[in-house]
Design a protein around this motif. Structure first.
Motif, PDB file in Angstrom:
ATOM      1  N   PRO A 160     -22.053  29.461   6.768  1.00  0.00           N
ATOM      2  CA  PRO A 160     -22.576  30.076   5.428  1.00  0.00           C
ATOM      3  C   PRO A 160     -21.966  31.348   5.352  1.00  0.00           C
ATOM      4  O   PRO A 160     -22.559  31.869   5.386  1.00  0.00           O
ATOM      5  CB  PRO A 160     -23.795  30.019   5.473  1.00  0.00           C
ATOM      6  N   ILE A 161     -20.536  31.318   5.238  1.00  0.00           N
ATOM      7  CA  ILE A 161     -19.747  32.424   5.169  1.00  0.00           C
ATOM      8  C   ILE A 161     -18.915  32.393   4.276  1.00  0.00           C
ATOM      9  O   ILE A 161     -17.683  31.573   3.812  1.00  0.00           O
ATOM     10  CB  ILE A 161     -18.490  32.465   6.411  1.00  0.00           C
ATOM     11  N   GLN A 162     -19.148  33.433   3.263  1.00  0.00           N
ATOM     12  CA  GLN A 162     -18.444  33.173   1.754  1.00  0.00           C
ATOM     13  C   GLN A 162     -17.146  34.425   1.967  1.00  0.00           C
ATOM     14  O   GLN A 162     -16.744  34.576   1.316  1.00  0.00           O
ATOM     15  CB  GLN A 162     -19.297  34.794   1.066  1.00  0.00           C
ATOM     16  N   ASP A 163     -16.661  33.826   2.695  1.00  0.00           N
ATOM     17  CA  ASP A 163     -15.168  34.511   3.235  1.00  0.00           C
ATOM     18  C   ASP A 163     -13.538  33.090   3.064  1.00  0.00           C
ATOM     19  O   ASP A 163     -14.160  32.197   2.899  1.00  0.00           O
ATOM     20  CB  ASP A 163     -14.992  35.092   4.961  1.00  0.00           C
ATOM     21  N   GLY A 164     -12.441  34.072   3.783  1.00  0.00           N
ATOM     22  CA  GLY A 164     -11.564  32.787   3.491  1.00  0.00           C
ATOM     23  C   GLY A 164     -10.170  33.220   3.929  1.00  0.00           C
ATOM     24  O   GLY A 164     -10.075  34.368   3.962  1.00  0.00           O
ATOM     25  N   LYS A 167      -7.102  36.767   0.648  1.00  0.00           N
ATOM     26  CA  LYS A 167      -7.538  37.224  -0.592  1.00  0.00           C
ATOM     27  C   LYS A 167      -8.868  36.996  -1.188  1.00  0.00           C
ATOM     28  O   LYS A 167      -9.695  37.168  -1.909  1.00  0.00           O
ATOM     29  CB  LYS A 167      -7.034  38.464  -1.142  1.00  0.00           C
ATOM     30  N   PHE A 168      -8.782  35.177  -0.229  1.00  0.00           N
ATOM     31  CA  PHE A 168      -9.894  34.240  -0.716  1.00  0.00           C
ATOM     32  C   PHE A 168     -11.195  34.339  -0.574  1.00  0.00           C
ATOM     33  O   PHE A 168     -11.497  34.810   0.652  1.00  0.00           O
ATOM     34  CB  PHE A 168      -9.597  33.459  -0.527  1.00  0.00           C
ATOM     35  N   TYR A 169     -12.179  35.058  -1.226  1.00  0.00           N
ATOM     36  CA  TYR A 169     -13.583  34.973  -0.707  1.00  0.00           C
ATOM     37  C   TYR A 169     -15.158  34.264  -1.957  1.00  0.00           C
ATOM     38  O   TYR A 169     -14.109  33.736  -3.302  1.00  0.00           O
ATOM     39  CB  TYR A 169     -14.305  36.109  -0.339  1.00  0.00           C
ATOM     40  N   GLY A 170     -16.311  34.269  -1.733  1.00  0.00           N
ATOM     41  CA  GLY A 170     -17.024  34.414  -3.317  1.00  0.00           C
ATOM     42  C   GLY A 170     -17.697  32.797  -3.190  1.00  0.00           C
ATOM     43  O   GLY A 170     -18.437  32.557  -4.379  1.00  0.00           O
ATOM     44  N   LEU A 171     -17.164  31.664  -2.444  1.00  0.00           N
ATOM     45  CA  LEU A 171     -17.542  31.205  -2.182  1.00  0.00           C
ATOM     46  C   LEU A 171     -18.623  30.632  -0.921  1.00  0.00           C
ATOM     47  O   LEU A 171     -19.106  31.221   0.019  1.00  0.00           O
ATOM     48  CB  LEU A 171     -16.491  29.087  -2.286  1.00  0.00           C
ATOM     49  N   PRO A 172     -19.793  29.436  -1.771  1.00  0.00           N
ATOM     50  CA  PRO A 172     -20.847  29.403  -0.935  1.00  0.00           C
ATOM     51  C   PRO A 172     -20.630  28.797   0.238  1.00  0.00           C
ATOM     52  O   PRO A 172     -21.719  27.680   0.708  1.00  0.00           O
ATOM     53  CB  PRO A 172     -21.827  28.475  -1.569  1.00  0.00           C
ATOM     54  N   GLY A 173     -19.661  29.577   0.946  1.00  0.00           N
ATOM     55  CA  GLY A 173     -19.580  28.501   2.550  1.00  0.00           C
ATOM     56  C   GLY A 173     -18.130  28.851   2.877  1.00  0.00           C
ATOM     57  O   GLY A 173     -16.891  29.442   1.462  1.00  0.00           O
TER      58      GLY A 173
END
Length: 286
Positions: A160-164, A167-173
């Protein structure tokens, strides 16, 4: 909004008590559209703490650390020699995201200048029903347009980390895989490990450097980026014009004529830039 807050709380709980994590991604990329058979690969780290995350190249970080140690040692003897030093890694940028608002800063270099660019663009994800196994994770599909490309991401709510990566982020995992529609740029999670208990998150903007960090807007960076592509040796030319003595040597240690060496260096730099026609943020070239 409630879902985001709940997930962020879960993330903070997962990263508390020294449970800082390093997620290891394989980045496959094709930067020359005329040579799609020449795919390159680099190991990238996404380090996640309760404060924020950092994304950078493993090889380049190790090379930079080695160079800093050499400079620090040679400075004491007033004889800095980097003649035989070679950087590893093609990816020379790093990215920081600060929680909880995910404000994003992009750090990169153009010639001898180092830039900090505040990222103001947001990814507007569309979550789709498709699911797939990515490595050991059950993942779900999402798509968005970003930086001139169409992207497909796979995220897992098991983390459950909204990162990636990047620069990608903002998804529920956590985003475990993301690729553009041409498959020119693909990031895929390969492993993870806990960071040492003594790990301390430090921003790139606070590191010691010999030239001041240039903080710049996205629009001004785009201009600087394209100016550099037109004249990659501008900074060195200015130094020579001001009377700075630049000593260049070949692999045997022989001193080279600075004008000729600079001209040869410029020819190589422009040829390399010409091949960089399929960069990740393709809208920089438009």
């Amino acid at each position: 909004m409630k879902k985001v807050i709940i997930l962020f709380s879960l993330m903070m709980a997962a990263l508390s008590n020294g449970q800082n994590q390093r997620f290891i991604y394989d980045y496959k990329f094709i930067t020359d559209s005329t040579a799609r058979d020449k795919q390159e690969s680099e190991t990238m780290y996404l380090e996640v703490t309760s404060k924020g995350s950092k994304f950078y190249s493993k090889d380049y970080f190790e090379s930079d650390s080695t160079m800093q140690a050499i400079v620090a040692k040679d400075t004491q003897s007033l004889n800095i020699n980097l003649g035989n030093f070679k950087f590893k890694g093609r990816i020379r940028y790093n990215i920081e995201k600060m929680y909880p608002d995910y404000s994003t800063n992009f750090f990169t270099t153009l010639g001898s200048d180092e830039y900090q660019v505040q990222e103001n663009r947001k990814q507007s994800w569309k979550i789709l029903p498709e699911k797939e196994k990515i490595g050991e994770f059950n993942a779900q599909k999402a798509v968005c347009d970003f930086a001139g490309r169409q992207w497909t991401a796979w995220f897992t709510t098991d983390l459950p980390i909204q990162d990636g990566p990047y620069k990608f982020y903002g998804l529920p995992g956590l985003i475990v895989k993301v690729e553009d529609h041409t498959r020119s740029h693909v990031f895929e999670l390969k492993a993870s490990k806990k960071l040492p208990a003594a790990y301390e998150w430090k921003s790139t903007k606070d590191k010691e450097r010999y030239h001041p960090l240039i903080t710049i807007s996205e629009a001004k960076f785009k201009k600087a980026f394209n100016d550099y592509r037109l004249d990659p040796m501008k900074g060195q030319k200015q130094m020579l014009a001001q009377g700075t003595i630049i000593e260049m040597r070949d692999s045997s240690g022989k001193v080279l004529d600075p004008v000729k060496a600079s001209r040869d260096q410029e020819t190589k730099a422009k040829a390399n830039i010409k091949r960089q026609n399929n960069i990740l943020e393709i809208d920089l070239l438009k």
